[in-house]
Design a protein around this motif. Sequence first.
Motif, mmCIF file in Angstrom:
data_model
loop_
_atom_site.group_PDB
_atom_site.id
_atom_site.type_symbol
_atom_site.label_atom_id
_atom_site.label_comp_id
_atom_site.label_asym_id
_atom_site.label_seq_id
_atom_site.Cartn_x
_atom_site.Cartn_y
_atom_site.Cartn_z
ATOM 1 N N ILE A 36 -20.987 16.005 5.506
ATOM 2 C CA ILE A 36 -20.846 17.396 5.941
ATOM 3 C C ILE A 36 -21.523 17.643 7.281
ATOM 4 N N ASN A 39 -19.659 16.097 10.011
ATOM 5 C CA ASN A 39 -18.235 16.375 9.872
ATOM 6 C C ASN A 39 -17.411 15.084 9.893
ATOM 7 N N ARG A 41 -14.876 12.753 7.813
ATOM 8 C CA ARG A 41 -13.931 12.946 6.728
ATOM 9 C C ARG A 41 -13.855 11.754 5.783
ATOM 10 N N GLU A 107 -18.055 19.706 -2.039
ATOM 11 C CA GLU A 107 -18.421 20.504 -0.869
ATOM 12 C C GLU A 107 -18.792 21.929 -1.269
ATOM 13 N N ARG A 192 -17.833 27.191 10.465
ATOM 14 C CA ARG A 192 -18.191 26.080 9.578
ATOM 15 C C ARG A 192 -17.424 26.163 8.261
ATOM 16 N N LEU A 195 -14.149 24.330 8.311
ATOM 17 C CA LEU A 195 -14.195 22.893 8.063
ATOM 18 C C LEU A 195 -14.161 22.597 6.568
ATOM 19 N N SER A 196 -14.875 23.404 5.791
ATOM 20 C CA SER A 196 -14.850 23.223 4.341
ATOM 21 C C SER A 196 -13.475 23.541 3.766
ATOM 22 N N ASP A 290 -13.910 19.546 16.217
ATOM 23 C CA ASP A 290 -14.066 19.198 14.804
ATOM 24 C C ASP A 290 -12.904 19.746 13.980
ATOM 25 N N TRP A 291 -12.466 20.953 14.315
ATOM 26 C CA TRP A 291 -11.285 21.497 13.637
ATOM 27 C C TRP A 291 -10.066 20.611 13.859
ATOM 28 N N ALA A 294 -10.424 17.425 11.737
ATOM 29 C CA ALA A 294 -10.184 17.724 10.323
ATOM 30 C C ALA A 294 -8.736 18.151 10.092
#
Length: 379
Positions: A36, A39, A41, A107, A192, A195-196, A290-291, A294
């Motif tokens: 997490i 980040n 995966r 998560e 954030r 991301l979850s 990061d988006w 993911a």
Amino acid sequence: MDYQQLSAQRRNHPAWRLLAADHAPMIASFLHLHFIAPNIRTIARQQLASRLDDHLYHLHELAGEVLFPKSATAYLDDWASDERGWLRKYYPSGQDEPHYDLTSPTEQAIAWLLGLGQRQFIGTESRLMTVFDLLQQIIDGTELNPRTRIAELQKRKAAIDAEIAQIAQGRLDMMEPTQIRERFLQMSSTARELLSDFRAVEHNFRSLDRLVREHIATREGSKGELLQEIFGKRDVIADSDEGKSFRAFWDLLMSPSRQDELTALLNAVMALDPVRELAPDGRLLRIHYDWLEAGEVTQRTVARLSEQLRRYLDDQAWLENRRIMQLIRDIEKSTRCTRGGRACGLYRHRRRSAECAGTNGPHLVCATVQTRHLAGRAR
């Protein structure tokens, strides 16, 4: 939410099982540190086992005794088992080494643990404004009366003109530092949470895929209805609410102009003094990247599941079509053998023989009876 529901969740939900586990602090801290926080995966088995070995060694050194006696690989296999459900173990295409990823319930549990800490600042104004904005968007997007829409736009135009005139006179309405901090913290929290959400979306897509397969496999009814349902489900993942929402999100995020705009906004906001006083995580500056990372994983998952589901449904349709064609061939074969004067082996019992008896077209009658019987089987 009632007693029975909570009792079932306590026994079966992976998040609850993690929170109630004897080694929950070790498990949650390790998974947060290596999945997490950075980040990440997916991690290969050998690499993750090596990191867990280091983590366990560090904990043993601090405690002065062996707290966790099993090997790192044994813990990983346990966490990925159906009884736990904290990690997803899978083999990427073209690779022999298994990889691991967090499951959505894991998560959720870790996010709940993170939320137990005292927050720096609890803002209410910005969230209230968000409620108003969302309601206004819904009303604007569903209003059918053109006059009402035009009146609302004119109202906004008048407000913008008044603000422009005020700025031209040298009067600027500036945000208070408290307002800036409140909105920044809400933004970072939402960023954030996105991301979850990716893991939760992937989990729901896999669940939807499994439900469709189970429904088709256990479907009872006529073959025509089954084939119609099969082809109707071909794009069920992409056409679901989550599929449409994710596609809209992805299209927006993939826009180069939007990416540049987001980069400029993040840099400008992070440079503000009230924000710098919060000592924010520097990784927020690249949160949109990061988006993207993911989102690419989720995009590949959606494409792979959709293709696998189409292939599965096509296979089911092919099997049903093959069965129907076989029945048709049986009908044709039986008809030919009857016309040739040979007895039909499938219909030698007395009732069929009685129906086929007579002098007025016996072979044709026999073929008709058998055709009806096979057609009934096809239905």
